[in-house]
Design a protein around this motif. Structure first.
Motif, short mmCIF file in Angstrom:
data_model
loop_
_atom_site.label_atom_id
_atom_site.label_comp_id
_atom_site.label_asym_id
_atom_site.label_seq_id
_atom_site.Cartn_x
_atom_site.Cartn_y
_atom_site.Cartn_z
N UNK A 1 15.78 35.36 89.13
CA UNK A 1 16.79 34.63 89.89
C UNK A 1 17.41 35.50 90.98
N UNK A 2 17.49 36.81 90.77
CA UNK A 2 17.96 37.71 91.82
C UNK A 2 16.96 37.77 92.97
N UNK A 3 15.67 37.75 92.66
CA UNK A 3 14.65 37.73 93.71
C UNK A 3 14.75 36.42 94.50
N UNK A 4 15.04 35.32 93.80
CA UNK A 4 15.24 34.04 94.49
C UNK A 4 16.43 34.11 95.44
N UNK A 5 17.50 34.76 95.00
CA UNK A 5 18.67 34.93 95.86
C UNK A 5 18.32 35.75 97.09
N UNK A 6 17.48 36.77 96.94
CA UNK A 6 17.05 37.56 98.10
C UNK A 6 16.27 36.71 99.09
N UNK A 7 15.44 35.81 98.59
CA UNK A 7 14.70 34.90 99.48
C UNK A 7 15.68 34.00 100.22
N UNK A 8 16.63 33.41 99.49
CA UNK A 8 17.61 32.52 100.12
C UNK A 8 18.47 33.25 101.14
N UNK A 9 19.06 34.37 100.74
CA UNK A 9 19.98 35.07 101.63
C UNK A 9 19.26 35.83 102.74
N UNK A 10 17.94 35.95 102.66
CA UNK A 10 17.16 36.53 103.74
C UNK A 10 16.68 35.48 104.74
N UNK A 11 17.01 34.22 104.48
CA UNK A 11 16.55 33.13 105.34
C UNK A 11 17.61 32.74 106.37
N UNK A 12 17.22 31.87 107.29
CA UNK A 12 18.17 31.35 108.28
C UNK A 12 19.22 30.44 107.66
N UNK A 13 18.98 29.95 106.46
CA UNK A 13 19.93 29.07 105.76
C UNK A 13 20.84 29.85 104.81
N UNK A 14 20.99 31.14 105.02
CA UNK A 14 21.78 31.98 104.11
C UNK A 14 23.23 31.54 104.01
N UNK A 15 23.74 30.84 105.02
CA UNK A 15 25.12 30.38 104.99
C UNK A 15 25.27 29.04 104.25
N UNK A 16 24.15 28.43 103.95
CA UNK A 16 24.14 27.18 103.18
C UNK A 16 24.26 27.52 101.69
N UNK A 17 24.68 26.56 100.88
CA UNK A 17 24.83 26.86 99.45
C UNK A 17 23.50 27.07 98.74
N UNK A 18 23.59 27.83 97.66
CA UNK A 18 22.45 28.01 96.75
C UNK A 18 22.95 27.64 95.36
N UNK A 19 22.24 26.73 94.71
CA UNK A 19 22.63 26.25 93.38
C UNK A 19 21.53 26.59 92.39
N UNK A 20 21.91 27.22 91.29
CA UNK A 20 20.96 27.58 90.23
C UNK A 20 21.11 26.57 89.09
#
Length: 183
Positions: A20-39
């Motif tokens: 799940x930390x690797x997934x967060x790295x993918x999300x926060x490394x993207x252009x949508x990093x300011x959008x929410x991420x829900x687990x």
């Protein structure tokens, strides 16, 4: 590479690898990093899928609420079997059908959310519908990574506890790298 697109991702490997930390790295490394991420832990999803897809004329689901953000389906192997076809459809077409109580036909809705899945092993039933596959190697296979991980956690603890960052001795690093990390 996975962060540069909005395509779906599956991250798989043994339990305890912080997928799940690797997934967060993918999300926060993207252009949508300011959008929410829900687990979402898949073993907690309702069999109807209402929490994910929402209800017609009722409460919206997480897919609608997250907008263009990311939905992390954690431990996809624990997904209720009744939801597998709906998740496959979502991955293939980026559409879903909200839950309807009276059984009438409902028009599919589009989802702008990005899906990241984690699993303990590759999910053959999802082959062909997931764009990126990331295998997380266990520490016993990637012992060269131990030093970087220890440094990271030392810096986190130093900030949290409010003390100067400590250095790992070469002997301590060798001992950590020689450990087999079972399970």
């Amino acid at each position: 590479e996975a962060a540069c697109t909005r395509d779906s991702v599956i991250i798989f490997g043994e339990p305890g690898l912080e997928k799940d930390n690797a997934a967060a790295l993918v999300h926060f490394g993207s252009n949508q990093r300011r959008e929410p991420m829900v687990k979402i832990n898949c073993n907690t999803l309702q069999i109807s899928g209402a929490s994910l897809f929402g209800r017609v004329g009722g409460k919206p689901g997480l897919l609608e609420a997250v907008g263009e953000g990311t939905v992390l389906l954690n431990n996809i192997q624990e997904l209720p079997p009744a939801l597998c076809p709906q998740i496959r459809r979502l991955l293939e077409t980026q559409t879903y059908v909200p839950v309807q109580r009276d059984g009438n036909a409902v028009k599919p809705r589009s989802s702008n959310a990005r899906l990241i899945l984690t699993a303990e092993k590759v999910q053959p039933e999802l082959d062909g519908v997931i764009s990126h596959r990331i295998k997380m190697p266990p520490l016993r296979v990637s012992k060269a990574d131990v030093g970087a991980q220890v440094e990271y956690y030392i810096s986190l603890l130093s900030k949290e506890q409010g003390f100067a960052k400590r250095q790992l001795t070469p002997e301590a690093l060798r001992r950590l790298q020689s450990y087999n990390y079972p399970g």
